[in-house]
Design a protein around this motif. Structure first.
Motif, PDB file in Angstrom:
ATOM      1  N   PHE A  74      -2.847   1.179  -2.514  1.00  0.00           N
ATOM      2  CA  PHE A  74      -2.570  -0.099  -0.691  1.00  0.00           C
ATOM      3  C   PHE A  74      -1.470   0.701  -0.526  1.00  0.00           C
ATOM      4  O   PHE A  74      -0.827   2.082  -0.951  1.00  0.00           O
ATOM      5  N   THR A  75      -1.078   0.742   1.194  1.00  0.00           N
ATOM      6  CA  THR A  75      -0.186   1.428   1.945  1.00  0.00           C
ATOM      7  C   THR A  75       0.312   0.340   2.549  1.00  0.00           C
ATOM      8  O   THR A  75       0.138  -0.907   2.783  1.00  0.00           O
ATOM      9  N   ALA A  76       2.419   0.383   1.965  1.00  0.00           N
ATOM     10  CA  ALA A  76       3.120  -0.391   2.973  1.00  0.00           C
ATOM     11  C   ALA A  76       3.856   0.325   3.756  1.00  0.00           C
ATOM     12  O   ALA A  76       4.026   1.838   3.769  1.00  0.00           O
ATOM     13  N   ARG A  77       3.255  -0.161   5.138  1.00  0.00           N
ATOM     14  CA  ARG A  77       3.586   0.007   6.714  1.00  0.00           C
ATOM     15  C   ARG A  77       5.403  -0.351   6.960  1.00  0.00           C
ATOM     16  O   ARG A  77       5.409  -1.841   7.064  1.00  0.00           O
ATOM     17  N   PHE A  78       5.826   0.681   6.825  1.00  0.00           N
ATOM     18  CA  PHE A  78       7.359   0.299   7.337  1.00  0.00           C
ATOM     19  C   PHE A  78       7.617   0.523   9.079  1.00  0.00           C
ATOM     20  O   PHE A  78       7.446   1.925   9.083  1.00  0.00           O
ATOM     21  N   ARG A  79       8.143  -0.328   9.554  1.00  0.00           N
ATOM     22  CA  ARG A  79       8.389  -0.023  11.264  1.00  0.00           C
ATOM     23  C   ARG A  79      10.043  -0.911  11.584  1.00  0.00           C
ATOM     24  O   ARG A  79      10.014  -1.766  11.441  1.00  0.00           O
ATOM     25  N   HIS A  80      10.559   0.387  11.664  1.00  0.00           N
ATOM     26  CA  HIS A  80      12.318   0.455  11.638  1.00  0.00           C
ATOM     27  C   HIS A  80      12.779   1.051  12.860  1.00  0.00           C
ATOM     28  O   HIS A  80      12.866   2.251  12.567  1.00  0.00           O
ATOM     29  N   LEU A  85       6.923   4.672   8.059  1.00  0.00           N
ATOM     30  CA  LEU A  85       6.469   5.388   7.111  1.00  0.00           C
ATOM     31  C   LEU A  85       5.500   4.554   6.744  1.00  0.00           C
ATOM     32  O   LEU A  85       5.391   3.401   6.539  1.00  0.00           O
ATOM     33  N   ASP A  86       4.264   5.574   5.759  1.00  0.00           N
ATOM     34  CA  ASP A  86       3.250   4.313   5.522  1.00  0.00           C
ATOM     35  C   ASP A  86       4.268   5.659   4.166  1.00  0.00           C
ATOM     36  O   ASP A  86       3.387   6.170   3.859  1.00  0.00           O
ATOM     37  N   PHE A  87       3.678   4.554   2.787  1.00  0.00           N
ATOM     38  CA  PHE A  87       3.571   4.898   1.998  1.00  0.00           C
ATOM     39  C   PHE A  87       2.067   4.366   0.952  1.00  0.00           C
ATOM     40  O   PHE A  87       1.846   3.074   0.548  1.00  0.00           O
ATOM     41  N   VAL A  88       1.392   5.275   0.839  1.00  0.00           N
ATOM     42  CA  VAL A  88       0.365   5.877   0.319  1.00  0.00           C
ATOM     43  C   VAL A  88       0.115   5.257  -1.541  1.00  0.00           C
ATOM     44  O   VAL A  88       1.255   5.805  -2.276  1.00  0.00           O
ATOM     45  N   ALA A  89       0.870   3.780  -2.223  1.00  0.00           N
ATOM     46  CA  ALA A  89       0.809   3.065  -3.341  1.00  0.00           C
ATOM     47  C   ALA A  89      -0.497   4.198  -3.923  1.00  0.00           C
ATOM     48  O   ALA A  89      -1.366   2.990  -3.960  1.00  0.00           O
ATOM     49  N   ALA A  90      -0.774   5.299  -5.039  1.00  0.00           N
ATOM     50  CA  ALA A  90      -2.328   5.553  -5.530  1.00  0.00           C
ATOM     51  C   ALA A  90      -2.437   5.331  -6.183  1.00  0.00           C
ATOM     52  O   ALA A  90      -1.754   4.820  -7.290  1.00  0.00           O
ATOM     53  N   ARG A  91      -3.730   5.079  -6.720  1.00  0.00           N
ATOM     54  CA  ARG A  91      -3.902   5.257  -8.065  1.00  0.00           C
ATOM     55  C   ARG A  91      -4.743   6.781  -8.675  1.00  0.00           C
ATOM     56  O   ARG A  91      -5.456   6.765  -7.481  1.00  0.00           O
ATOM     57  N   HIS A  92      -4.361   7.421  -9.465  1.00  0.00           N
ATOM     58  CA  HIS A  92      -4.228   8.809  -9.344  1.00  0.00           C
ATOM     59  C   HIS A  92      -5.701   8.614  -9.724  1.00  0.00           C
ATOM     60  O   HIS A  92      -6.526   7.963 -10.547  1.00  0.00           O
ATOM     61  N   ASP A  93      -6.567   9.690  -9.184  1.00  0.00           N
ATOM     62  CA  ASP A  93      -8.622   9.468  -8.854  1.00  0.00           C
ATOM     63  C   ASP A  93      -8.683  10.993  -8.270  1.00  0.00           C
ATOM     64  O   ASP A  93      -7.059  12.083  -8.152  1.00  0.00           O
ATOM     65  N   VAL A  94      -9.440  11.148  -8.548  1.00  0.00           N
ATOM     66  CA  VAL A  94     -10.107  12.697  -7.585  1.00  0.00           C
ATOM     67  C   VAL A  94     -12.028  12.488  -7.358  1.00  0.00           C
ATOM     68  O   VAL A  94     -12.291  13.522  -7.088  1.00  0.00           O
ATOM     69  N   ALA A  95     -11.927  10.914  -6.811  1.00  0.00           N
ATOM     70  CA  ALA A  95     -13.003  10.959  -6.095  1.00  0.00           C
ATOM     71  C   ALA A  95     -12.781  10.741  -4.848  1.00  0.00           C
ATOM     72  O   ALA A  95     -12.035  10.341  -4.493  1.00  0.00           O
ATOM     73  N   PRO A  96     -13.059  11.706  -4.168  1.00  0.00           N
ATOM     74  CA  PRO A  96     -13.873  11.969  -2.642  1.00  0.00           C
ATOM     75  C   PRO A  96     -13.564  10.806  -1.729  1.00  0.00           C
ATOM     76  O   PRO A  96     -13.320   9.858  -0.908  1.00  0.00           O
ATOM     77  N   GLU A  97     -14.655   9.581  -2.722  1.00  0.00           N
ATOM     78  CA  GLU A  97     -15.277   8.372  -1.465  1.00  0.00           C
ATOM     79  C   GLU A  97     -14.589   7.406  -2.336  1.00  0.00           C
ATOM     80  O   GLU A  97     -14.489   6.135  -2.152  1.00  0.00           O
ATOM     81  N   GLY A  98     -13.116   8.247  -3.246  1.00  0.00           N
ATOM     82  CA  GLY A  98     -12.514   5.879  -4.111  1.00  0.00           C
ATOM     83  C   GLY A  98     -11.668   6.089  -2.818  1.00  0.00           C
ATOM     84  O   GLY A  98     -11.137   6.407  -1.822  1.00  0.00           O
ATOM     85  N   GLU A  99     -10.804   4.394  -3.849  1.00  0.00           N
ATOM     86  CA  GLU A  99     -10.412   3.527  -2.641  1.00  0.00           C
ATOM     87  C   GLU A  99      -9.184   4.938  -2.425  1.00  0.00           C
ATOM     88  O   GLU A  99      -8.494   4.944  -0.963  1.00  0.00           O
ATOM     89  N   THR A 100      -8.079   5.646  -3.492  1.00  0.00           N
ATOM     90  CA  THR A 100      -7.256   6.238  -2.846  1.00  0.00           C
ATOM     91  C   THR A 100      -7.072   7.934  -1.609  1.00  0.00           C
ATOM     92  O   THR A 100      -6.546   7.447  -0.763  1.00  0.00           O
ATOM     93  N   PHE A 101      -8.887   7.964  -1.944  1.00  0.00           N
ATOM     94  CA  PHE A 101      -8.586   9.119  -1.389  1.00  0.00           C
ATOM     95  C   PHE A 101      -8.791   7.961  -0.011  1.00  0.00           C
ATOM     96  O   PHE A 101      -8.667   8.967   1.427  1.00  0.00           O
ATOM     97  N   LEU A 111      -1.442   6.859  10.764  1.00  0.00           N
ATOM     98  CA  LEU A 111      -0.079   7.390  11.027  1.00  0.00           C
ATOM     99  C   LEU A 111       0.073   8.603  11.923  1.00  0.00           C
ATOM    100  O   LEU A 111       1.345   8.587  12.858  1.00  0.00           O
ATOM    101  N   GLU A 112      -0.878   9.331  12.261  1.00  0.00           N
ATOM    102  CA  GLU A 112      -0.300  10.774  13.005  1.00  0.00           C
ATOM    103  C   GLU A 112       0.963  11.125  12.283  1.00  0.00           C
ATOM    104  O   GLU A 112       1.925  11.491  13.013  1.00  0.00           O
ATOM    105  N   PRO A 113       0.929  11.357  10.718  1.00  0.00           N
ATOM    106  CA  PRO A 113       2.800  11.778  10.372  1.00  0.00           C
ATOM    107  C   PRO A 113       2.956  13.142  10.554  1.00  0.00           C
ATOM    108  O   PRO A 113       2.198  14.064  11.001  1.00  0.00           O
ATOM    109  N   THR A 302       6.410   9.656   8.850  1.00  0.00           N
ATOM    110  CA  THR A 302       6.571  10.069   7.020  1.00  0.00           C
ATOM    111  C   THR A 302       5.348   8.964   6.554  1.00  0.00           C
ATOM    112  O   THR A 302       5.205   8.117   6.967  1.00  0.00           O
ATOM    113  N   LEU A 303       4.474  10.830   6.236  1.00  0.00           N
ATOM    114  CA  LEU A 303       3.456   9.550   4.968  1.00  0.00           C
ATOM    115  C   LEU A 303       4.091  10.341   3.854  1.00  0.00           C
ATOM    116  O   LEU A 303       4.375  11.107   3.709  1.00  0.00           O
TER     117      LEU A 303
END
Length: 328
Positions: A74-80, A85-101, A111-113, A302-303
């Motif tokens: 999931f992604t936590a989006r902070f604005r202040h 700041l976007d924090f992508v809380a990843a599930r470690h993965d190697v699948a290009p079409e997986g949810e993390t990617f 965000l255009e970090p 920041t990402l």
């Protein structure tokens, strides 16, 4: 002044006149705590924002239970105060079409970090370090593409490079982590064994082996042992045989016949290995938190792409500075 873990995240602590400090003041105080701005990488960032380090939690079952009630990724989006700041809380993965990617792609688009903080290599290497770019270039030219480069850090690096965005490692120097663990009384052989255990889930996710009894595990342990040996400063002699002997002493069974191999470092576990892993994670997360704060210059974008466990431990400290995020 150090905030205690019970300090209200959105109000802050009282100033000497008895008035609450606004979040603007909290953010300014955290930024002012930095002795020098990035890229003064040689500086120990774990000392950079002492006002909030106490809010970085150890990774325990209790901390996990307090985390957001959603499955990774999931992604936590902070604005202040104009900082994002976007924090992508990843599930470690190697699948290009997986949810993390997909979450990483969405964060880059939305965000255009201006800077991306990645798991797995030291901040001290600097922005967009040449050695990481060389590894990616070698892989694209047909060289080895290991589970790290195939995973979400390598993917985020490629997106950053293609978009002209700087990226930086979120890790303290291994030597600094080791010294912290030695100061806590942990032995080098136990630290090395825990580092080996930490490599195992990544190898399984990448398909380099499937289970403890998989014959391919031996080759993976050889490669992991070489990484662990190089991780110590100065480098130490270390081998698969040394790890196998340590594992059997520690858990009473062979690593190749351990049905709980991937649960040995679970935060609910007792025992020395899980204890060292929690201490190691706390040292890493304090550094990561200070680095994130250091990037929050005016109009920052920041990402952060890190495993979800790290977000869970950092959540309270980040909310103390930035307020509550929106989850997507």
């Amino acid at each position: 002044m150090i905030l205690s873990p019970s300090s209200p995240a959105l109000i802050g602590a009282p100033d000497p006149r008895g008035k609450p400090l606004a979040r603007r003041t909290l953010l300014q105080a955290a930024l002012a705590g930095l002795a020098a701005p990035i890229p003064a990488f040689a500086q120990d960032l774990s000392q950079a924002a002492p006002l909030f380090l106490e809010l970085v939690d150890p990774y325990t079952e209790e901390t996990r239970a307090r985390g957001p009630r959603r499955a990774a990724p999931f992604t936590a989006r902070f604005r202040h105060l104009g900082r994002r700041l976007d924090f992508v809380a990843a599930r470690h993965d190697v699948a290009p079409e997986g949810e993390t990617f997909r979450a990483i792609r969405a964060a880059f688009t939305r965000l255009e970090p201006r800077v991306v903080i990645l798991e797995g290599f030291p901040t001290a290497w600097g922005y967009s370090p040449q050695r990481m770019r060389d590894l990616l270039a070698a892989a694209e030219a047909g060289g080895p593409l290991d589970s790290y480069l195939r995973g979400e850090p390598g993917y985020a690096m490629r997106l950053a490079l293609s978009g002209g965005v700087r990226f930086i490692g979120g890790e303290p120097a291994s030597h600094d982590v080791d010294q912290g663990l030695y100061a806590m009384g942990y032995a080098r052989e136990d630290i090395a064994g825990v580092k080996m255990l930490q490599w195992l889930p990544q190898g399984r996710v990448a398909g380099e082996f499937d289970a403890a009894a998989d014959p391919r595990l031996a080759d993976y342990l050889d490669r992991a042992a070489a990484r662990v040996a190089a991780d110590f400063q100065p480098q130490i002699p270390y081998s698969r045989a040394a790890y196998e002997a340590w594992h059997e002493r520690q858990f009473g069974r062979s690593v190749h016949a351990d049905p709980e191999l991937f649960q040995r470092l679970d935060p609910s576990r007792a025992g020395r290995a899980a204890e060292i892993s929690r201490a190691m994670t706390l040292l890493r997360d304090r550094h990561l938190y200070a680095l994130i704060i250091a990037t929050l210059v005016p109009a920052a974008r920041t990402l952060v792409v890190y495993g979800s466990a790290h977000y869970i431990t950092l959540r309270r400290a980040l909310e103390a500075v930035l307020g509550r995020p929106r989850y997507v």
